[in-house]
Scaffold this active site. Structure first.
Site, PDB file in Angstrom:
ATOM      1  CD  GLU A 205      24.551 -19.848  12.875  1.00 43.24           C
ATOM      2  OE1 GLU A 205      25.220 -19.398  11.387  1.00 43.24           O
ATOM      3  OE2 GLU A 205      25.094 -19.412  13.405  1.00 43.24           O
ATOM      4  CD  GLU A 283      32.756 -14.623  12.166  1.00 45.14           C
ATOM      5  OE1 GLU A 283      32.132 -14.788  13.220  1.00 45.14           O
ATOM      6  OE2 GLU A 283      32.368 -14.613  10.956  1.00 45.14           O
ATOM      7  CE  LYS A 334      28.533 -13.651  16.465  1.00 44.30           C
ATOM      8  NZ  LYS A 334      29.022 -14.299  17.648  1.00 44.30           N
ATOM      9  NE  ARG A 363      26.034 -15.279  19.060  1.00 44.22           N
ATOM     10  CZ  ARG A 363      27.334 -15.106  20.396  1.00 44.22           C
ATOM     11  NH1 ARG A 363      26.780 -14.209  21.294  1.00 44.22           N
ATOM     12  NH2 ARG A 363      27.450 -15.701  21.068  1.00 44.22           N
TER      13      ARG A 363
END
Length: 419
Positions: A205, A283, A334, A363
Protein backbone atom coordinates in the site's frame (compact mmCIF):
# COMPACT_ATOMS: atom_id res chain seq x y z
CA UNK A 1 -38.10 2.17 -30.11
CA UNK A 2 -34.72 1.05 -28.74
CA UNK A 3 -33.84 2.45 -25.32
CA UNK A 4 -30.37 3.96 -25.65
CA UNK A 5 -29.72 3.22 -21.98
CA UNK A 6 -30.42 -0.52 -22.34
CA UNK A 7 -27.51 -2.85 -21.67
CA UNK A 8 -26.32 -4.39 -24.93
CA UNK A 9 -23.24 -6.27 -23.72
CA UNK A 10 -21.48 -7.42 -20.54
CA UNK A 11 -17.96 -8.73 -21.03
CA UNK A 12 -15.35 -10.02 -18.59
CA UNK A 13 -11.58 -9.73 -18.89
CA UNK A 14 -8.80 -11.21 -16.77
CA UNK A 15 -6.32 -8.51 -15.67
CA UNK A 16 -3.79 -8.23 -12.83
CA UNK A 17 -3.88 -6.22 -9.62
CA UNK A 18 -1.08 -4.33 -7.87
CA UNK A 19 0.31 -7.52 -6.32
CA UNK A 20 0.56 -9.23 -9.70
CA UNK A 21 -2.42 -11.44 -8.89
CA UNK A 22 -5.22 -12.02 -11.39
CA UNK A 23 -8.48 -10.17 -10.97
CA UNK A 24 -11.52 -9.48 -13.12
CA UNK A 25 -12.47 -6.39 -15.09
CA UNK A 26 -16.05 -6.26 -16.36
CA UNK A 27 -17.21 -4.00 -19.20
CA UNK A 28 -20.82 -2.89 -19.56
CA UNK A 29 -21.96 -1.36 -22.88
CA UNK A 30 -25.28 0.23 -23.78
CA UNK A 31 -27.23 0.14 -27.06
CA UNK A 32 -25.90 3.63 -27.70
CA UNK A 33 -22.30 2.37 -27.57
CA UNK A 34 -21.48 3.96 -24.21
CA UNK A 35 -19.13 1.72 -22.25
CA UNK A 36 -17.22 1.70 -18.98
CA UNK A 37 -15.70 -0.90 -16.69
CA UNK A 38 -15.37 -2.06 -13.11
CA UNK A 39 -12.38 -3.77 -11.48
CA UNK A 40 -12.56 -6.14 -8.52
CA UNK A 41 -9.95 -5.32 -5.84
CA UNK A 42 -8.74 -7.94 -3.35
CA UNK A 43 -7.70 -7.81 0.29
CA UNK A 44 -4.86 -9.60 2.09
CA UNK A 45 -6.46 -9.29 5.51
CA UNK A 46 -10.08 -10.35 5.08
CA UNK A 47 -13.02 -10.63 7.43
CA UNK A 48 -14.55 -14.11 7.52
CA UNK A 49 -17.94 -12.66 6.58
CA UNK A 50 -16.80 -11.08 3.30
CA UNK A 51 -18.25 -12.03 -0.08
CA UNK A 52 -16.35 -14.99 -1.55
CA UNK A 53 -14.24 -14.56 -4.68
CA UNK A 54 -14.38 -17.06 -7.54
CA UNK A 55 -10.83 -18.12 -8.38
CA UNK A 56 -9.18 -21.13 -10.04
CA UNK A 57 -5.87 -23.00 -9.86
CA UNK A 58 -5.16 -22.04 -6.24
CA UNK A 59 -6.08 -18.45 -6.93
CA UNK A 60 -3.77 -18.08 -9.92
CA UNK A 61 -6.54 -17.33 -12.43
CA UNK A 62 -10.05 -15.88 -12.55
CA UNK A 63 -11.04 -17.63 -15.79
CA UNK A 64 -14.22 -19.01 -14.23
CA UNK A 65 -15.21 -15.50 -13.10
CA UNK A 66 -14.71 -14.24 -16.66
CA UNK A 67 -16.86 -17.09 -18.01
CA UNK A 68 -19.57 -16.24 -15.46
CA UNK A 69 -19.59 -12.63 -16.67
CA UNK A 70 -19.66 -13.63 -20.33
CA UNK A 71 -22.12 -16.51 -20.28
CA UNK A 72 -24.37 -15.99 -17.24
CA UNK A 73 -24.42 -12.29 -16.39
CA UNK A 74 -24.38 -11.01 -19.99
CA UNK A 75 -27.68 -12.62 -21.05
CA UNK A 76 -29.26 -11.91 -17.65
CA UNK A 77 -28.66 -8.15 -17.92
CA UNK A 78 -29.31 -7.81 -21.65
CA UNK A 79 -31.93 -5.11 -22.25
CA UNK A 80 -31.94 -3.80 -18.66
CA UNK A 81 -31.75 0.00 -18.31
CA UNK A 82 -28.21 0.70 -17.06
CA UNK A 83 -29.55 3.51 -14.86
CA UNK A 84 -31.53 0.99 -12.79
CA UNK A 85 -28.74 0.13 -10.35
CA UNK A 86 -31.10 -1.49 -7.86
CA UNK A 87 -32.65 -3.77 -10.49
CA UNK A 88 -29.24 -4.75 -11.89
CA UNK A 89 -27.87 -5.62 -8.46
CA UNK A 90 -31.02 -7.54 -7.50
CA UNK A 91 -30.71 -9.66 -10.65
CA UNK A 92 -27.10 -10.46 -9.73
CA UNK A 93 -28.07 -11.30 -6.14
CA UNK A 94 -31.01 -13.48 -7.23
CA UNK A 95 -28.97 -15.45 -9.77
CA UNK A 96 -26.24 -16.01 -7.20
CA UNK A 97 -28.77 -16.96 -4.48
CA UNK A 98 -26.10 -17.48 -1.78
CA UNK A 99 -25.51 -15.38 1.32
CA UNK A 100 -21.79 -14.94 0.59
CA UNK A 101 -21.93 -14.48 -3.22
CA UNK A 102 -20.00 -17.73 -3.71
CA UNK A 103 -21.89 -18.92 -6.82
CA UNK A 104 -21.17 -16.01 -9.16
CA UNK A 105 -18.32 -14.73 -7.01
CA UNK A 106 -18.16 -11.51 -5.06
CA UNK A 107 -15.39 -10.37 -7.40
CA UNK A 108 -17.50 -10.95 -10.53
CA UNK A 109 -20.55 -9.30 -9.00
CA UNK A 110 -18.84 -6.16 -7.66
CA UNK A 111 -16.95 -5.60 -10.93
CA UNK A 112 -20.27 -5.80 -12.82
CA UNK A 113 -22.05 -3.56 -10.32
CA UNK A 114 -19.33 -0.89 -10.52
CA UNK A 115 -19.25 -1.12 -14.32
CA UNK A 116 -23.00 -0.54 -14.52
CA UNK A 117 -22.80 2.54 -12.29
CA UNK A 118 -19.88 4.03 -14.23
CA UNK A 119 -21.56 3.33 -17.58
CA UNK A 120 -24.79 4.96 -16.39
CA UNK A 121 -22.97 8.09 -15.25
CA UNK A 122 -21.07 8.24 -18.56
CA UNK A 123 -24.28 7.79 -20.56
CA UNK A 124 -25.81 10.72 -18.68
CA UNK A 125 -22.71 12.87 -19.17
CA UNK A 126 -22.04 13.10 -15.43
CA UNK A 127 -18.96 12.67 -13.30
CA UNK A 128 -19.29 9.47 -11.26
CA UNK A 129 -19.28 11.37 -7.97
CA UNK A 130 -22.03 13.72 -9.21
CA UNK A 131 -24.15 10.80 -10.40
CA UNK A 132 -23.90 9.24 -6.93
CA UNK A 133 -24.34 12.48 -4.97
CA UNK A 134 -27.33 13.77 -6.91
CA UNK A 135 -28.24 17.38 -6.05
CA UNK A 136 -26.08 17.36 -2.90
CA UNK A 137 -22.78 19.27 -2.95
CA UNK A 138 -20.38 16.86 -1.22
CA UNK A 139 -17.03 17.56 0.41
CA UNK A 140 -13.62 16.02 -0.23
CA UNK A 141 -12.96 13.38 2.46
CA UNK A 142 -10.04 13.46 4.89
CA UNK A 143 -7.33 11.03 3.74
CA UNK A 144 -6.01 8.34 6.05
CA UNK A 145 -2.50 7.62 4.79
CA UNK A 146 -0.95 4.29 5.78
CA UNK A 147 2.76 5.12 6.02
CA UNK A 148 4.16 2.24 8.11
CA UNK A 149 3.06 -1.33 7.44
CA UNK A 150 2.96 -4.28 9.82
CA UNK A 151 0.91 -7.45 10.23
CA UNK A 152 -0.07 -9.27 7.04
CA UNK A 153 1.02 -6.26 4.97
CA UNK A 154 4.70 -6.52 5.94
CA UNK A 155 7.62 -8.82 6.70
CA UNK A 156 8.58 -7.23 10.02
CA UNK A 157 7.51 -8.24 13.54
CA UNK A 158 4.91 -5.51 14.06
CA UNK A 159 1.47 -6.91 14.83
CA UNK A 160 -0.46 -3.71 14.13
CA UNK A 161 -1.22 -3.75 10.40
CA UNK A 162 -1.29 -0.05 9.54
CA UNK A 163 0.13 3.08 11.13
CA UNK A 164 -1.75 6.05 9.74
CA UNK A 165 -1.57 9.84 9.55
CA UNK A 166 -4.63 12.10 9.22
CA UNK A 167 -4.04 15.65 7.91
CA UNK A 168 -7.10 17.34 9.40
CA UNK A 169 -6.53 20.98 10.25
CA UNK A 170 -6.20 22.36 6.71
CA UNK A 171 -8.39 24.54 4.51
CA UNK A 172 -8.12 22.47 1.33
CA UNK A 173 -7.51 18.86 0.38
CA UNK A 174 -4.46 19.92 -1.61
CA UNK A 175 -2.89 21.61 1.43
CA UNK A 176 -3.68 18.59 3.60
CA UNK A 177 -2.38 16.04 1.13
CA UNK A 178 0.89 17.80 0.38
CA UNK A 179 1.50 18.33 4.10
CA UNK A 180 1.06 14.58 4.57
CA UNK A 181 3.59 14.00 1.78
CA UNK A 182 6.11 16.13 3.72
CA UNK A 183 5.65 13.86 6.73
CA UNK A 184 6.00 10.79 4.50
CA UNK A 185 9.28 12.11 3.07
CA UNK A 186 10.54 13.00 6.54
CA UNK A 187 9.73 9.48 7.71
CA UNK A 188 11.61 8.03 4.74
CA UNK A 189 14.68 10.02 5.75
CA UNK A 190 14.45 8.87 9.36
CA UNK A 191 14.13 5.22 8.37
CA UNK A 192 17.05 5.48 5.94
CA UNK A 193 19.21 7.11 8.61
CA UNK A 194 18.36 4.66 11.39
CA UNK A 195 17.89 1.36 9.59
CA UNK A 196 19.45 1.74 6.14
CA UNK A 197 18.19 2.75 2.73
CA UNK A 198 17.02 -0.79 1.96
CA UNK A 199 14.12 -0.29 4.40
CA UNK A 200 12.72 2.63 2.44
CA UNK A 201 11.34 0.20 -0.14
CA UNK A 202 7.55 0.33 -0.01
CA UNK A 203 4.97 -2.39 0.64
CA UNK A 204 1.65 -3.28 -0.98
CA UNK A 205 0.00 0.00 0.00
CA UNK A 206 3.01 2.28 -0.43
CA UNK A 207 4.00 2.40 3.24
CA UNK A 208 7.40 1.55 4.69
CA UNK A 209 8.21 -1.69 6.53
CA UNK A 210 11.26 -0.98 8.71
CA UNK A 211 12.61 -3.78 10.96
CA UNK A 212 10.54 -2.81 14.00
CA UNK A 213 9.33 -5.15 16.72
CA UNK A 214 7.05 -3.09 18.95
CA UNK A 215 4.12 -0.76 18.40
CA UNK A 216 5.66 2.26 20.12
CA UNK A 217 8.71 2.15 17.84
CA UNK A 218 6.47 2.80 14.83
CA UNK A 219 4.43 5.45 16.61
CA UNK A 220 7.61 7.24 17.75
CA UNK A 221 8.92 7.36 14.18
CA UNK A 222 5.71 8.89 12.89
CA UNK A 223 5.32 11.32 15.79
CA UNK A 224 8.89 12.54 15.24
CA UNK A 225 8.25 12.91 11.50
CA UNK A 226 5.13 15.00 12.11
CA UNK A 227 7.00 17.29 14.50
CA UNK A 228 10.05 17.57 12.22
CA UNK A 229 7.78 18.63 9.36
CA UNK A 230 6.16 21.27 11.59
CA UNK A 231 2.62 19.87 11.61
CA UNK A 232 2.07 19.11 15.28
CA UNK A 233 -1.58 19.86 16.08
CA UNK A 234 -2.57 19.70 12.40
CA UNK A 235 -1.71 16.13 11.43
CA UNK A 236 -2.93 13.39 13.75
CA UNK A 237 -2.25 9.67 14.08
CA UNK A 238 -4.22 6.46 13.77
CA UNK A 239 -3.87 2.69 13.57
CA UNK A 240 -5.56 -0.23 11.88
CA UNK A 241 -4.81 -3.06 14.30
CA UNK A 242 -6.50 -5.82 12.25
CA UNK A 243 -6.58 -7.60 15.60
CA UNK A 244 -8.21 -10.78 14.28
CA UNK A 245 -4.82 -11.55 12.72
CA UNK A 246 -2.96 -11.62 16.05
CA UNK A 247 -5.76 -13.17 18.12
CA UNK A 248 -5.33 -16.76 19.34
CA UNK A 249 -8.88 -18.14 19.75
CA UNK A 250 -7.70 -21.21 21.67
CA UNK A 251 -5.95 -19.12 24.31
CA UNK A 252 -8.42 -16.22 23.94
CA UNK A 253 -5.37 -13.97 23.95
CA UNK A 254 -3.87 -11.34 21.66
CA UNK A 255 -0.19 -11.91 20.82
CA UNK A 256 1.37 -8.46 20.47
CA UNK A 257 4.76 -6.90 21.24
CA UNK A 258 6.02 -10.20 22.64
CA UNK A 259 3.16 -10.46 25.14
CA UNK A 260 -0.05 -12.43 25.47
CA UNK A 261 -2.86 -10.06 26.45
CA UNK A 262 -6.45 -10.80 27.36
CA UNK A 263 -9.10 -8.42 25.94
CA UNK A 264 -9.08 -6.16 29.01
CA UNK A 265 -5.29 -5.91 28.97
CA UNK A 266 -5.35 -5.06 25.26
CA UNK A 267 -7.93 -2.36 25.95
CA UNK A 268 -5.62 -0.85 28.59
CA UNK A 269 -2.76 -1.04 26.07
CA UNK A 270 -4.77 1.10 23.63
CA UNK A 271 -5.75 3.55 26.37
CA UNK A 272 -2.08 4.04 27.27
CA UNK A 273 -1.15 4.66 23.64
CA UNK A 274 -3.94 7.24 23.29
CA UNK A 275 -2.47 9.14 26.27
CA UNK A 276 1.03 9.12 24.79
CA UNK A 277 0.29 9.98 21.14
CA UNK A 278 -2.26 12.13 19.25
CA UNK A 279 -4.26 9.09 18.14
CA UNK A 280 -7.72 9.98 16.84
CA UNK A 281 -8.48 6.86 14.78
CA UNK A 282 -8.40 3.19 15.79
CA UNK A 283 -9.65 0.47 13.44
CA UNK A 284 -10.37 -3.17 14.31
CA UNK A 285 -8.77 -3.02 17.78
CA UNK A 286 -10.25 -6.41 18.72
CA UNK A 287 -11.12 -9.60 16.82
CA UNK A 288 -14.12 -9.51 14.53
CA UNK A 289 -16.77 -10.82 16.93
CA UNK A 290 -15.97 -8.54 19.87
CA UNK A 291 -18.82 -6.03 19.55
CA UNK A 292 -18.87 -5.44 23.32
CA UNK A 293 -15.12 -4.80 23.61
CA UNK A 294 -15.27 -2.36 20.70
CA UNK A 295 -18.05 -0.54 22.52
CA UNK A 296 -16.18 -0.46 25.82
CA UNK A 297 -13.10 1.02 24.14
CA UNK A 298 -15.18 3.58 22.22
CA UNK A 299 -16.86 4.62 25.46
CA UNK A 300 -13.50 5.19 27.13
CA UNK A 301 -11.92 6.90 24.11
CA UNK A 302 -14.71 9.32 23.32
CA UNK A 303 -12.55 11.64 21.20
CA UNK A 304 -11.14 8.76 19.13
CA UNK A 305 -13.03 7.27 16.19
CA UNK A 306 -13.06 3.55 16.91
CA UNK A 307 -13.91 1.94 13.57
CA UNK A 308 -15.14 -1.47 12.45
CA UNK A 309 -13.89 -3.20 9.31
CA UNK A 310 -13.79 -6.97 9.90
CA UNK A 311 -16.44 -6.29 12.54
CA UNK A 312 -18.98 -5.26 9.89
CA UNK A 313 -17.58 -6.20 6.43
CA UNK A 314 -19.85 -3.53 4.88
CA UNK A 315 -22.82 -5.74 5.81
CA UNK A 316 -26.00 -4.18 7.17
CA UNK A 317 -26.74 -7.30 9.25
CA UNK A 318 -23.65 -6.76 11.41
CA UNK A 319 -23.93 -2.97 11.42
CA UNK A 320 -27.32 -3.32 13.12
CA UNK A 321 -25.63 -5.28 15.93
CA UNK A 322 -22.96 -2.60 16.26
CA UNK A 323 -25.57 0.14 16.41
CA UNK A 324 -27.51 -1.68 19.11
CA UNK A 325 -24.36 -2.20 21.18
CA UNK A 326 -22.91 1.25 20.37
CA UNK A 327 -19.72 -0.47 19.29
CA UNK A 328 -18.10 2.19 17.10
CA UNK A 329 -18.21 5.77 15.87
CA UNK A 330 -16.85 4.74 12.47
CA UNK A 331 -17.38 2.11 9.78
CA UNK A 332 -15.14 0.99 6.94
CA UNK A 333 -16.87 1.01 3.55
CA UNK A 334 -15.50 -1.56 1.07
CA UNK A 335 -17.99 -2.35 -1.70
CA UNK A 336 -16.31 -5.64 -2.59
CA UNK A 337 -16.88 -6.97 0.94
CA UNK A 338 -20.63 -7.13 0.43
CA UNK A 339 -20.67 -7.50 -3.35
CA UNK A 340 -22.91 -4.80 -4.88
CA UNK A 341 -23.16 -1.03 -5.00
CA UNK A 342 -26.82 -1.14 -3.90
CA UNK A 343 -26.00 -3.10 -0.74
CA UNK A 344 -23.15 -0.68 -0.05
CA UNK A 345 -25.61 2.24 -0.31
CA UNK A 346 -27.93 0.51 2.20
CA UNK A 347 -25.00 0.12 4.58
CA UNK A 348 -23.80 3.73 4.29
CA UNK A 349 -27.32 5.13 4.59
CA UNK A 350 -27.93 3.20 7.81
CA UNK A 351 -24.59 4.35 9.22
CA UNK A 352 -25.37 7.97 8.32
CA UNK A 353 -28.81 7.82 9.97
CA UNK A 354 -27.05 6.75 13.16
CA UNK A 355 -24.36 9.48 13.01
CA UNK A 356 -21.58 6.99 12.29
CA UNK A 357 -18.56 8.24 10.34
CA UNK A 358 -17.91 6.71 6.90
CA UNK A 359 -14.39 5.58 6.02
CA UNK A 360 -14.32 4.54 2.36
CA UNK A 361 -11.43 2.19 1.72
CA UNK A 362 -9.32 0.62 -0.99
CA UNK A 363 -7.94 -2.93 -0.70
CA UNK A 364 -4.28 -3.97 -0.58
CA UNK A 365 -4.67 -5.55 -4.03
CA UNK A 366 -5.81 -2.62 -6.21
CA UNK A 367 -5.80 -1.52 -9.84
CA UNK A 368 -5.13 1.88 -11.36
CA UNK A 369 -8.88 2.60 -11.57
CA UNK A 370 -9.84 5.59 -9.40
CA UNK A 371 -13.48 4.61 -8.86
CA UNK A 372 -13.19 4.40 -5.07
CA UNK A 373 -12.12 8.07 -4.91
CA UNK A 374 -15.20 9.20 -6.84
CA UNK A 375 -17.37 6.86 -4.79
CA UNK A 376 -16.03 8.33 -1.53
CA UNK A 377 -16.83 11.87 -2.66
CA UNK A 378 -20.24 10.87 -4.01
CA UNK A 379 -21.44 9.29 -0.75
CA UNK A 380 -19.87 12.21 1.18
CA UNK A 381 -17.57 9.90 3.08
CA UNK A 382 -15.89 11.52 6.07
CA UNK A 383 -12.59 9.78 5.35
CA UNK A 384 -10.87 7.86 2.57
CA UNK A 385 -8.22 5.17 3.02
CA UNK A 386 -6.22 4.58 -0.11
CA UNK A 387 -2.66 4.00 1.02
CA UNK A 388 0.50 6.06 1.11
CA UNK A 389 1.34 8.76 -1.46
CA UNK A 390 3.27 6.21 -3.52
CA UNK A 391 2.61 3.49 -6.14
CA UNK A 392 0.44 4.28 -9.15
CA UNK A 393 -2.62 2.34 -8.01
CA UNK A 394 -2.68 4.47 -4.82
CA UNK A 395 -1.74 7.85 -6.29
CA UNK A 396 -4.38 7.51 -9.03
CA UNK A 397 -7.02 7.91 -6.31
CA UNK A 398 -5.33 10.92 -4.72
CA UNK A 399 -4.80 12.56 -8.09
CA UNK A 400 -8.51 12.13 -8.83
CA UNK A 401 -9.40 13.87 -5.56
CA UNK A 402 -7.02 16.73 -6.42
CA UNK A 403 -8.65 16.99 -9.84
CA UNK A 404 -12.18 17.03 -8.40
CA UNK A 405 -11.27 19.73 -5.89
CA UNK A 406 -9.60 21.86 -8.55
CA UNK A 407 -12.29 21.45 -11.20
CA UNK A 408 -15.42 21.67 -9.08
CA UNK A 409 -14.27 23.72 -6.09
CA UNK A 410 -15.51 21.26 -3.48
CA UNK A 411 -14.66 22.08 0.11
CA UNK A 412 -12.36 19.92 2.21
CA UNK A 413 -14.01 17.92 4.99
CA UNK A 414 -11.12 18.52 7.38
CA UNK A 415 -11.91 22.23 7.43
CA UNK A 416 -15.09 21.52 9.38
CA UNK A 417 -13.98 18.46 11.32
CA UNK A 418 -13.92 18.74 15.09
CA UNK A 419 -12.18 16.25 17.36
Amino acid sequence: MINRFSIEKVKGLEIIDSRGNPTIRVFVRTNDGVESFGDAPAGASKGTREAIEVRDENGLTVKRAVDIANYIIDPALHGIDVREQGIIDKILIDIDSTENKSKLGGNTIIATSIAALKTASKALGLEVFKYIAGPRLPKIPIPLLNIINGGLHAGNKLKIQEFIILPIKFNTFKEAFFAAIEVYRNLKGLISERYGKIYTAVGDEGGFSPPLEETREALDLIYTSINNAGYQGKIYMGMDAAASDFYDPKKEKYIIDGKELNPTQLLEFYLDLAKEYPIVYLEDPFEENSFDMFGELQNKLNSTIVTGDDLYTTNIKYLKIGIEKRSTKGVIVKPNQVGTISETFEFTNLARRNSIKLVTSHRSGETEDNFIAEFAVGIESDFIKTGAPARGERTSKYNKLLEIENKFGLEYGGKYFYL
